[in-house]
Write an enzyme that holds these catalytic residues in place. Sequence first.
Site, mmCIF file in Angstrom:
data_model
loop_
_atom_site.group_PDB
_atom_site.id
_atom_site.type_symbol
_atom_site.label_atom_id
_atom_site.label_comp_id
_atom_site.label_asym_id
_atom_site.label_seq_id
_atom_site.Cartn_x
_atom_site.Cartn_y
_atom_site.Cartn_z
ATOM 1 N N LYS A 24 -29.809 -108.244 -30.931
ATOM 2 C CA LYS A 24 -29.370 -106.953 -31.469
ATOM 3 C C LYS A 24 -28.939 -106.006 -30.350
ATOM 4 C CE LYS A 24 -32.589 -103.763 -32.522
ATOM 5 N NZ LYS A 24 -32.523 -102.411 -31.962
ATOM 6 N N ASN A 25 -29.772 -105.914 -29.319
ATOM 7 C CA ASN A 25 -29.513 -104.905 -28.290
ATOM 8 C C ASN A 25 -28.405 -105.291 -27.312
ATOM 9 O OD1 ASN A 25 -31.345 -103.327 -29.560
ATOM 10 N ND2 ASN A 25 -33.002 -103.607 -28.072
ATOM 11 N N ARG A 124 -36.405 -88.977 -27.523
ATOM 12 C CA ARG A 124 -35.565 -89.904 -26.764
ATOM 13 C C ARG A 124 -34.343 -89.175 -26.231
ATOM 14 N NH1 ARG A 124 -35.186 -95.427 -30.042
ATOM 15 N NH2 ARG A 124 -34.219 -96.084 -28.117
ATOM 16 N N ASP A 310 -40.547 -103.438 -26.368
ATOM 17 C CA ASP A 310 -40.203 -103.903 -27.716
ATOM 18 C C ASP A 310 -41.119 -105.026 -28.208
ATOM 19 O OD1 ASP A 310 -38.200 -102.035 -27.820
ATOM 20 O OD2 ASP A 310 -36.581 -103.427 -27.364
ATOM 21 N N ARG A 402 -33.593 -103.689 -39.778
ATOM 22 C CA ARG A 402 -32.713 -103.163 -38.728
ATOM 23 C C ARG A 402 -32.602 -104.138 -37.573
ATOM 24 N NH1 ARG A 402 -33.964 -97.291 -36.870
ATOM 25 N NH2 ARG A 402 -32.185 -97.980 -35.664
HETATM 26 N N1 EPU Z 1 -34.752 -91.687 -20.978
HETATM 27 C C1 EPU Z 1 -34.586 -90.451 -20.407
HETATM 28 N N2 EPU Z 1 -33.326 -89.931 -20.380
HETATM 29 C C2 EPU Z 1 -32.244 -90.607 -20.874
HETATM 30 C C3 EPU Z 1 -32.428 -91.867 -21.425
HETATM 31 C C4 EPU Z 1 -33.707 -92.387 -21.476
HETATM 32 O O1 EPU Z 1 -35.532 -89.826 -19.953
HETATM 33 O O2 EPU Z 1 -31.133 -90.073 -20.807
HETATM 34 C C5 EPU Z 1 -36.113 -92.273 -21.037
HETATM 35 C C6 EPU Z 1 -36.535 -92.595 -22.451
HETATM 36 O O3 EPU Z 1 -37.081 -91.475 -23.111
HETATM 37 C C7 EPU Z 1 -37.529 -93.705 -22.225
HETATM 38 C C8 EPU Z 1 -36.944 -94.455 -21.039
HETATM 39 O O4 EPU Z 1 -36.071 -93.531 -20.408
HETATM 40 O O5 EPU Z 1 -38.769 -93.161 -21.839
HETATM 41 C C9 EPU Z 1 -36.185 -95.712 -21.378
HETATM 42 O O6 EPU Z 1 -35.253 -95.479 -22.417
HETATM 43 P P1 EPU Z 1 -33.875 -96.241 -22.540
HETATM 44 O O7 EPU Z 1 -32.775 -95.288 -22.355
HETATM 45 O O8 EPU Z 1 -33.899 -97.451 -21.651
HETATM 46 O O9 EPU Z 1 -33.911 -96.714 -24.063
HETATM 47 P P2 EPU Z 1 -32.622 -96.926 -24.975
HETATM 48 O O10 EPU Z 1 -31.505 -97.407 -24.133
HETATM 49 O O11 EPU Z 1 -32.399 -95.741 -25.819
HETATM 50 C C10 EPU Z 1 -33.024 -99.457 -25.506
HETATM 51 C C11 EPU Z 1 -33.261 -100.304 -26.715
HETATM 52 C C12 EPU Z 1 -34.663 -100.043 -27.258
HETATM 53 C C13 EPU Z 1 -35.671 -100.374 -26.164
HETATM 54 C C14 EPU Z 1 -35.354 -99.552 -24.923
HETATM 55 C C15 EPU Z 1 -36.245 -99.892 -23.741
HETATM 56 C C16 EPU Z 1 -31.066 -100.606 -27.674
HETATM 57 C C17 EPU Z 1 -30.146 -100.366 -28.804
HETATM 58 N N3 EPU Z 1 -32.251 -100.014 -27.726
HETATM 59 O O12 EPU Z 1 -33.117 -98.097 -25.920
HETATM 60 O O13 EPU Z 1 -34.829 -100.940 -28.352
HETATM 61 O O14 EPU Z 1 -36.970 -100.107 -26.604
HETATM 62 O O15 EPU Z 1 -33.991 -99.776 -24.508
HETATM 63 O O16 EPU Z 1 -36.150 -101.243 -23.429
HETATM 64 O O17 EPU Z 1 -30.741 -101.352 -26.762
HETATM 65 C C18 EPU Z 1 -35.748 -101.721 -30.368
HETATM 66 O O18 EPU Z 1 -34.923 -102.650 -30.327
HETATM 67 O O19 EPU Z 1 -36.718 -101.710 -31.167
HETATM 68 C C19 EPU Z 1 -35.591 -100.599 -29.448
HETATM 69 C C20 EPU Z 1 -36.162 -99.415 -29.654
#
Ligand code: EPU
Length: 423
Positions: A24-25, A124, A310, A402
């Site tokens: 998915k990701n 987030r 995850d 999802r």
């Molecule tokens: N963060 C910041 N600022 C930002 C972005 C992130 O402080 O601008 C923080 C977040 O709050 C968090 C950490 O950095 O504490 C990591 O967040 P990240 O940005 O890596 O998460 P994401 O890219 O929004 C993806 C996956 C998530 C998975 C996370 C971590 C997708 C679509 N989503 O989210 O997947 O948990 O990386 O590996 O790729 C899931 O599939 O259930 C899911 C939530």
Amino acid sequence: MALDKFVINGGNRLKGEVQVSGAKNSALPILAASLLTEGTCTISGVPDLADTRAMGELLGDLGASVSREENGRVHVRVADERQSHARYDRVRKMRASICVLGPLLAKRKGARVAMPGGCAIGSRPVNLHLRGLRALGAQIELDGGDIVAVARKLRGAEIFLGGPFGSTVLGTANVMMAATLAEGRTVIESAACEPEIADLAAFLNAMGAKVSGAGTPRFVIDGVEQLSGAEHRIIPDRIEAGTFMIAAAITNGEINLPNVRVDHMMAVVDKLREVGVIIDKADGGAVVSTTRHLEPTDATTQPFPGFPTDLQAQLTSLLCLAEGNSAITEKVFPDRFMHVAELLRMGANIRKEGPTSIVTGVKRLIGAPVMASDLRASAALVLAGLVAKGTTTIRRVYHIDRGYEQIETKLQALGADIERVSD
Ligand code: EPU
């Protein structure tokens, strides 16, 4: 939205083979990357999920025609570039909508994307995404809850993308996608090393981009004039694979995962082996079984190659049945503990201490009505239900839909007593 529920009668040992779906990701940012070209992109192995369908609809809003074949092959072609607004209605249902921002900005010189809010796993922010895009020369402001970004020309830059919780997965995706069409060289330091981001880089390179360093914390992207359509196959979903590994372990079963990428799961394999799970690599995949006895352990979630957030909730379900005390610390999303209160309803013994769950193993879990609250928490409840004594009813399984393709069908094929019932 149908409010389906799962009814699970626990106790069956799961046995057999299961094919892991595409990640998915990976699929979500790769679908978004199709906006970078007017050529046709053909992406194979796209899992049929609520989230990938939502991304298809969003691409449709943004002028792309999207078609899906039976076998999971998706064709995307942009026909009209006039509409560059990702509306709040879409974004609030799926946060990953944010990853159209980078491609729209690079290809169309501007975009309006609703600012994602928080979700069940915590607040987030997207500040790092915006910082990276600004470093490339974008002007960004917030208007009526939308991120409004414009850039007549993006220019390569050196960008540090680390945040208080380490690297950012979708932030890296956004900046990398924008940089493919920027003038000159972009270097991203503290980039996300996740296999899904390396998969995105492979797709971008197939489109003619010049991205190197994928899979390491330092990406170098040399901008090109334009990108073309491309074909790509999505990597297998390591989180789905890990969930099935834990399903084998928690039911004392034996599951063959012929297409799992064990090299994407070293931290998971290592942790499960510590707990006493037997994982034999076989013919490019793995066979997972147990010795019946589960040892307690300590685990801390981290960005890749660490133990993935995850799978934190699913590991917690498993450790509920280990002999002794385990500590599970969440270092990526410190508020991601929605599963704990529901597992308590099933007889688990878990105490929260800040971002840590202290899990004391119990002899058995007991079936109960519980509520799915987010994707991975729901998977943890399914796992608990598979082994619990009696019947577990999980409401709001749309959260599971999802991110897990046909989870009940796959579990039934392994011998689980699980049924989807409309509420
Ligand atoms: N963060 C910041 N600022 C930002 C972005 C992130 O402080 O601008 C923080 C977040 O709050 C968090 C950490 O950095 O504490 C990591 O967040 P990240 O940005 O890596 O998460 P994401 O890219 O929004 C993806 C996956 C998530 C998975 C996370 C971590 C997708 C679509 N989503 O989210 O997947 O948990 O990386 O590996 O790729 C899931 O599939 O259930 C899911 C939530």
